[in-house]
Design a protein around this motif. Structure first.
Motif, mmCIF file in Angstrom:
data_model
loop_
_atom_site.group_PDB
_atom_site.id
_atom_site.type_symbol
_atom_site.label_atom_id
_atom_site.label_comp_id
_atom_site.label_asym_id
_atom_site.label_seq_id
_atom_site.Cartn_x
_atom_site.Cartn_y
_atom_site.Cartn_z
ATOM 1 N N LEU A 1 57.347 33.754 -18.155
ATOM 2 C CA LEU A 1 56.360 32.990 -19.157
ATOM 3 C C LEU A 1 57.187 32.113 -19.737
ATOM 4 N N GLY B 1 52.329 25.548 -15.400
ATOM 5 C CA GLY B 1 52.281 25.521 -17.029
ATOM 6 C C GLY B 1 51.869 23.961 -17.398
ATOM 7 N N PRO C 1 52.321 35.283 -18.110
ATOM 8 C CA PRO C 1 51.991 33.919 -18.293
ATOM 9 C C PRO C 1 50.691 33.541 -18.450
ATOM 10 N N THR D 1 48.917 32.174 -22.064
ATOM 11 C CA THR D 1 48.277 30.931 -22.265
ATOM 12 C C THR D 1 46.718 30.882 -22.195
ATOM 13 N N SER E 1 57.608 39.396 -15.034
ATOM 14 C CA SER E 1 56.303 38.362 -15.560
ATOM 15 C C SER E 1 56.733 37.859 -16.805
ATOM 16 N N PHE F 1 56.220 28.121 -12.093
ATOM 17 C CA PHE F 1 55.774 28.554 -13.439
ATOM 18 C C PHE F 1 55.806 27.078 -14.434
ATOM 19 N N ALA G 1 56.620 28.777 -17.900
ATOM 20 C CA ALA G 1 55.291 28.593 -18.003
ATOM 21 C C ALA G 1 54.820 27.862 -19.462
ATOM 22 N N MET G 2 55.505 28.340 -20.289
ATOM 23 C CA MET G 2 55.244 27.823 -21.741
ATOM 24 C C MET G 2 55.703 26.203 -21.849
#
Length: 255
Positions: free
Chosen positions: A216, A30, A64, A68, A212, A26, A219-220
């Motif tokens: 995140l 990202g 995620p 996003t 999930s 992730f 991913a961020m």
């Protein structure tokens, strides 16, 4: 390993390999999105497909992808204009995803990993060839609905929602900022449709949502890193490397 097993596996101290795979996947996904504006679900589904079934990877992807993509669609300023043009595509995405999920489930079939591989290869080829459609305005409603339904079917089968939606959107002649926002709108609709189909099939409960949410964070972090890198690297060279790697990953998943 069933969908409900994802959360305990991720937080198990005896399974750090899976923890690192999720974190690294992730973050990388990202970062790709931060640089070129797309690719998070595609990268995530491809890499996670090496270790789990597509239905499990799709459940991890929901939060995620949603966060996003909502961020991306909010940055434009042409939301209502784009919704008027894209509603046939969006309606088709929901219809195709729900119909396909009802008929064959969501990425849980024995052939789902190979189908994911094929989708990645097709997307990589279209990206490397810089395939460019030209969609006449008079065809937008009818073609948009067909493209949306096709994208929905592929979404239900593989968790990947870029083919054929992305080439179609690129063929509408939108300005750069409009295209970025249109991609965000399309991906958000696909994520919502996929999440609803997963929930209806029992593959997205509170355990999956918690897992999930865990995904995140990297991913961020990756998206912020990608946005930082965007002005310091060649986007064209990055895209070539991205699509080449994606194609090779897709080929691996096919066999």
């Amino acid at each position: 390993m069933g969908p409900m097993d994802i959360l305990p596996l991720i937080f198990s101290v005896t399974n750090w390999t899976l923890v690192l795979l999720v974190l690294g996947t992730f973050f990388l996904a990202g970062a790709v999105k931060g640089v070129i504006g797309l690719g998070l679900p595609t990268v995530a589904m491809g890499l996670l497909g090496l270790a789990m079934a597509p239905v499990q990877a799709a459940a991890l992807l929901v939060v995620p992808s949603m966060v996003t993509n909502v961020w991306q669609l909010a940055l434009g300023g042409r939301f209502l204009y784009l919704m008027k043009r894209l509603w046939p595509l969006l309606a088709g995405v929901f219809a195709g995803t729900w119909a396909a999920a009802a008929l064959m489930g969501t990425g849980s079939q024995p052939w789902a990993v190979r189908a994911l591989g094929v989708a990645l290869v097709l997307y990589a080829i279209s990206g490397l060839l810089a395939f460019q459609l030209r969609v006449p305005v008079r065809w937008e409603r009818s073609l948009g609905a067909v493209v949306g339904c096709t994208t929905g079917v592929i979404t239900a089968a593989t968790g990947v929602f870029v083919i054929p939606a992305v080439p179609y959107l690129q063929g509408l002649g939108l300005a750069k900022d409009e295209l970025v926002q249109a991609l965000g709108i399309s991906f958000t609709a696909s994520t919502l449709a996929l999440a609803a189909a997963l929930a209806r099939g029992g593959a997205l409960g509170h355990h999956e949502i918690a897992a999930s949410l865990f995904a995140l964070v990297p991913a961020m972090a990756g998206m912020w890193a990608g946005q930082y890198l965007r002005s310091r690297i060649s986007p064209a060279a990055f895209r070539r490397g991205f699509f080449t790697g994606l194609g090779l990953l897709g080929l691996y998943l096919c066999f």
